[in-house]
Enzyme design. Structure first.
Site, PDB file in Angstrom:
ATOM      1  N   GLY A 115       1.062  -1.048  -0.050  1.00  0.00           N
ATOM      2  CA  GLY A 115      -0.086  -0.039  -0.132  1.00  0.00           C
ATOM      3  C   GLY A 115       0.951   1.142   0.123  1.00  0.00           C
ATOM      4  O   GLY A 115       2.185   0.958  -0.156  1.00  0.00           O
ATOM      5  N   ASP A 140      -8.406  -1.027   1.392  1.00  0.00           N
ATOM      6  CA  ASP A 140      -8.875   0.369   1.607  1.00  0.00           C
ATOM      7  C   ASP A 140      -9.123   1.110   0.161  1.00  0.00           C
ATOM      8  O   ASP A 140      -9.829   2.129   0.036  1.00  0.00           O
ATOM      9  CB  ASP A 140      -7.926   1.362   2.480  1.00  0.00           C
ATOM     10  CG  ASP A 140      -7.565   0.945   3.773  1.00  0.00           C
ATOM     11  OD1 ASP A 140      -8.434  -0.059   4.282  1.00  0.00           O
ATOM     12  OD2 ASP A 140      -6.724   1.499   4.377  1.00  0.00           O
TER      13      ASP A 140
HETATM   14  O1  F6P Z   1      -4.579  -0.203   5.306  1.00  0.00           O
HETATM   15  C1  F6P Z   1      -5.222  -1.479   5.693  1.00  0.00           C
HETATM   16  C2  F6P Z   1      -6.038  -1.459   7.122  1.00  0.00           C
HETATM   17  O2  F6P Z   1      -6.720  -2.580   7.160  1.00  0.00           O
HETATM   18  C3  F6P Z   1      -6.915  -0.238   7.567  1.00  0.00           C
HETATM   19  O3  F6P Z   1      -8.138  -0.309   6.789  1.00  0.00           O
HETATM   20  C4  F6P Z   1      -6.703  -0.380   8.858  1.00  0.00           C
HETATM   21  O4  F6P Z   1      -6.889   0.893   9.499  1.00  0.00           O
HETATM   22  C5  F6P Z   1      -5.416  -0.745   9.201  1.00  0.00           C
HETATM   23  O5  F6P Z   1      -4.925  -1.591   8.177  1.00  0.00           O
HETATM   24  C6  F6P Z   1      -5.452  -1.882  10.404  1.00  0.00           C
HETATM   25  O6  F6P Z   1      -3.941  -2.289  10.829  1.00  0.00           O
HETATM   26  P1  F6P Z   1      -3.355  -3.178  11.612  1.00  0.00           P
HETATM   27  O7  F6P Z   1      -3.302  -4.641  10.793  1.00  0.00           O
HETATM   28  O8  F6P Z   1      -1.789  -2.902  11.819  1.00  0.00           O
HETATM   29  O9  F6P Z   1      -4.350  -3.200  12.680  1.00  0.00           O
END
Ligand code: F6P
Length: 360
Positions: A115, A140
């Site tokens: 990303g 996202d």
């Molecule tokens: O960017 C992808 C995502 O899934 C977001 O939608 C979310 O806020 C974040 O990553 C969550 O990240 P982690 O897996 O570090 O909790």
């Protein structure tokens, strides 16, 4: 082109394995290349056993599998790597070691699936001379220059199914059911899932909302005989004159973690005398098998990334434009995050069918 490397960085997304498979198959079949998988994002260049050869055998059967066979790391920024020195935790720049690792492996190209954060790093490494190509990954859907990222469609379908399931309880118990969805600063998941899951209210980061407007919609529906409401709330949604809600602060390693706005909205509705329940869908949106769309897009991206590497199209990212695979520079892709436009057809359509964004 003789030797290719591939790595997956940041949060996982359905379709990562499909890209890895397509990359390996295309590289071997069309170019007779050797392919090396780098484990745990850029960290693999620094780890013992961080590099694994990938042949046809290694990618057999992985097309429908969620996650990534290579592992990932969303704190694996080589420009700010956390290490313990003299008993103290500090961050150091290990990007030169990554560059050396790539040279040592004699890679003709490194394909990076990631990303925003991972692709930014990819561009910085490209500026140091690394022959790098990006593949846009995130549920996202917030990467510029591509109509859609792989992983988004799967997340969307899971969110839609969750809304369908909440619908039955909402109706049976005359409640407002709030579903908090992922998306950080982009509301694509909440917007599209809300439309396809029949939400009555959609709250997204791009459109600050008023609590009174949200409540007005719930009341309006009740007065007209629908004594229940469905609310799709993006984790990054924020009220007018208010900020986003975080469940954990960020630091130089971790980005801040969003979470809690669903609960705030649910509690407000209850205080106004209307029963409410809150569900946070969380990582269920990222796991499991990819949809047909994501498998196909991921496969097309993987094969296209290898073709681009063969043409020497480095410091670029494969992308989808008008349903065709193309490529754009990493600078352009990472300059700004893609967000929902207020005049987007989906926003206009949602309003047309009576969905409230809590802003009127
Ligand atoms: O960017 C992808 C995502 O899934 C977001 O939608 C979310 O806020 C974040 O990553 C969550 O990240 P982690 O897996 O570090 O909790």
């Amino acid at each position: 082109m003789k030797r290719l490397g591939i790595l997956t960085g940041g949060g996982d997304a359905p379709g990562l394995n499909a890209v890895i498979r397509a990359t390996v198959k295309t590289a071997i079949k069309e170019y007779g290349c050797e392919v090396f998988g780098i484990r745990n994002g850029y960290d693999g260049f620094l780890e013992m056993e961080g590099i694994v050869p990938l042949g046809m055998q290694e990618v057999r059967g992985i097309l429908p599998r969620g996650g990534t066979i290579l592992g990932s790391a969303n704190r694996g920024n080589p420009y700010a790597r956390k290490v313990i020195r003299d008993g103290k935790e500090i961050t150091v720049d290990v990007s030169e070691e990554i560059v050396k690792g790539i040279k040592r492996l004699e890679l003709d190209a490194l394909i990076v699936l990631g990303g925003d954060g991972t692709l930014h790093i990819a561009h910085e490494l490209a500026e140091k001379g690394v022959p790098i190509i990006g593949v846009p990954k995130t549920i996202d859907n917030d990467i510029s220059g591509t109509e859609v990222t792989f992983g988004f469609d799967t997340a969307l379908n899971i969110a839609m199914e969750a809304l369908d399931r909440l619908h039955t309880t909402a109706e049976s118990h005359h409640r407002a059911m709030v579903l908090e969805l992922m998306g950080r600063d982009a509301g694509f998941i909440a917007l599209q899932a809300g439309i396809s899951g029949g939400a009555d209210v959609i709250l997204i980061p791009e459109i600050p909302f008023k609590f009174e407007s949200v409540m007005a919609k719930v009341h309006e529906r009740a007065e007209k005989g629908s004594k229940f409401s469905i609310l799709a709330v993006s984790e990054g949604a924020k009220p007018v004159n208010g900020g986003q809600i975080f469940s954990r602060k960020g630091d130089e390693i971790y980005v801040p973690r969003l979470g809690g706005i669903g609960q705030v909205v649910g509690e407000y509705i209850e205080k106004q005398g209307f029963e409410s329940r809150v569900t946070v869908l969380g990582h269920l949106q990222r796991g499991g098998t990819p949809t047909a769309f994501d498998r196909s897009l991921a496969t097309r991206f993987g094969a296209a990334a290898v073709r681009l590497a063969a043409q020497g199209g480095f410091d670029r990212m494969v992308a989808l434009k008008c349903s065709r695979i193309t490529d754009i520079s990493l600078v352009e892709a990472t300059a700004t995050l893609k967000r929902v436009k207020l005049d987007d057809d989906a926003v206009v359509t949602a309003r047309n069918v009576g969905i409230s964004f809590g802003d009127e």
